[in-house]
Design a protein around this motif. Structure first.
Motif, PDB file in Angstrom:
ATOM      1  N   LEU A  19       0.832  -1.205   0.000  1.00 39.89           N
ATOM      2  CA  LEU A  19       0.000   0.000   0.000  1.00 39.89           C
ATOM      3  C   LEU A  19       0.864   1.251   0.000  1.00 39.89           C
ATOM      4  O   LEU A  19       0.603   2.206  -0.751  1.00 39.89           O
ATOM      5  N   LEU A  20       1.900   1.248   0.822  1.00 38.90           N
ATOM      6  CA  LEU A  20       2.798   2.407   0.869  1.00 38.90           C
ATOM      7  C   LEU A  20       3.498   2.605  -0.466  1.00 38.90           C
ATOM      8  O   LEU A  20       3.709   3.737  -0.912  1.00 38.90           O
ATOM      9  N   GLY A  21       3.853   1.487  -1.107  1.00 38.52           N
ATOM     10  CA  GLY A  21       4.498   1.589  -2.417  1.00 38.52           C
ATOM     11  C   GLY A  21       3.573   2.186  -3.455  1.00 38.52           C
ATOM     12  O   GLY A  21       3.999   3.008  -4.281  1.00 38.52           O
ATOM     13  N   ALA A  22       2.289   1.811  -3.424  1.00 33.65           N
ATOM     14  CA  ALA A  22       1.319   2.363  -4.371  1.00 33.65           C
ATOM     15  C   ALA A  22       1.114   3.857  -4.144  1.00 33.65           C
ATOM     16  O   ALA A  22       1.029   4.647  -5.093  1.00 33.65           O
ATOM     17  N   VAL A  23       1.031   4.248  -2.854  1.00 36.66           N
ATOM     18  CA  VAL A  23       0.857   5.670  -2.528  1.00 36.66           C
ATOM     19  C   VAL A  23       2.079   6.473  -2.987  1.00 36.66           C
ATOM     20  O   VAL A  23       1.953   7.564  -3.553  1.00 36.66           O
ATOM     21  N   ALA A  24       3.263   5.919  -2.739  1.00 37.82           N
ATOM     22  CA  ALA A  24       4.493   6.614  -3.144  1.00 37.82           C
ATOM     23  C   ALA A  24       4.563   6.772  -4.652  1.00 37.82           C
ATOM     24  O   ALA A  24       4.975   7.831  -5.161  1.00 37.82           O
ATOM     25  N   PRO A  29       4.998  12.050  -9.078  1.00 36.63           N
ATOM     26  CA  PRO A  29       5.006  13.258  -9.913  1.00 36.63           C
ATOM     27  C   PRO A  29       4.867  14.550  -9.104  1.00 36.63           C
ATOM     28  O   PRO A  29       5.487  15.563  -9.431  1.00 36.63           O
ATOM     29  N   LEU A  30       4.050  14.525  -8.040  1.00 36.99           N
ATOM     30  CA  LEU A  30       3.915  15.698  -7.183  1.00 36.99           C
ATOM     31  C   LEU A  30       5.229  16.007  -6.473  1.00 36.99           C
ATOM     32  O   LEU A  30       5.611  17.176  -6.323  1.00 36.99           O
ATOM     33  N   TRP A  31       5.918  14.966  -6.053  1.00 42.71           N
ATOM     34  CA  TRP A  31       7.227  15.144  -5.430  1.00 42.71           C
ATOM     35  C   TRP A  31       8.227  15.741  -6.419  1.00 42.71           C
ATOM     36  O   TRP A  31       9.005  16.636  -6.065  1.00 42.71           O
TER      37      TRP A  31
END
Length: 230
Positions: A19-24, A29-31
């Motif tokens: 889940l964390l990988g998907a969010v990252a 692109p925002l980062w």
């Protein structure tokens, strides 16, 4: 039982990691946009150069700005100068002086702007110009507040308002046009009828800015299509 307990214990972190990988991945692109924004503000020429596909950015901006300025395309402007624009009752309507001026000098001025400012160093200079202009307007507003003897709270808000809270605080829309193409829509600081859309694409060196357009809310799809985005 011990084996099941171990397997069950391991399954939770593994799912959380996914889940964390998907969010990252979704936020990458925002980062990248934030890092580019910070690089411009800190005069980091190397990272500004690396974070943008400059030919692609200039191409999309040229189309977008020409559309917003209503510049006549070179092929059409040639026909206009020859007086071949259809008029009433089948007559040809001669172009106005303003149309001729725009057709002859509009693209030249636009290209000069793009060549000057849509470069690594030019983008940094453009930010400085806007920053100085914002600070000057801010000082004028503060002086006006003092002259008009506005309440202390209002004057304090003007005095401590930053020139920019960062582009992402003005985020209005964010979507993926494809797994490797993300679109970021940001509102103008002063004009409610003007937004900016940036295209970030995943490349071998990471997410990079590869296009941008000026859009009008409610006409975003049309403005993006004219600019050649996404």
């Amino acid at each position: 039982l011990d084996r099941l307990a171990v397997d069950g214990h391991d399954a939770v972190p593994r799912s959380q990691t996914g889940l964390l990988g998907a969010v990252a991945s979704a936020a990458a692109p925002l980062w990248a946009a934030w890092r580019l924004d910070q690089a411009i503000k800190s005069d980091d020429l190397e990272n500004v150069r690396a974070g943008v596909d400059w030919p692609a950015l200039r191409l999309t901006l040229r189309r977008s700005l020409a559309h917003k300025a209503q510049l006549v395309p070179p092929a059409n402007s040639h026909r206009a100068r020859l007086g071949r624009t259809p008029g009433a009752a089948g007559r040809t309507a001669r172009p106005s002086l303003w149309q001729v001026m725009k057709s002859r000098f509009g693209y030249r001025m636009l290209d000069r702007f793009l060549d000057t400012y849509i470069t690594p160093g030019g983008l940094i200079r453009l930010h400085r110009l806007r920053h100085n202009q914002t600070r000057r307007l801010q000082r004028n507003a503060l002086q006006h507040a003092r002259d008009q003897r506005l309440d202390k709270l209002a004057a304090n808000r003007i005095a401590h308002a930053g020139p920019s809270l960062g582009g992402l605080t003005r985020l209005r829309n964010y979507w993926f046009a494809s797994p490797t193409t993300a679109m970021i829509e940001i509102a103008d600081r002063q004009r409610a009828d003007r937004h900016y859309v940036a295209r970030f694409q995943l490349t071998a060196s990471g997410w990079r800015l590869t296009g941008a357009a000026v859009v009008t809310p409610g006409k975003t799809a049309t403005d993006l299509r004219i600019a050649g985005l996404p």
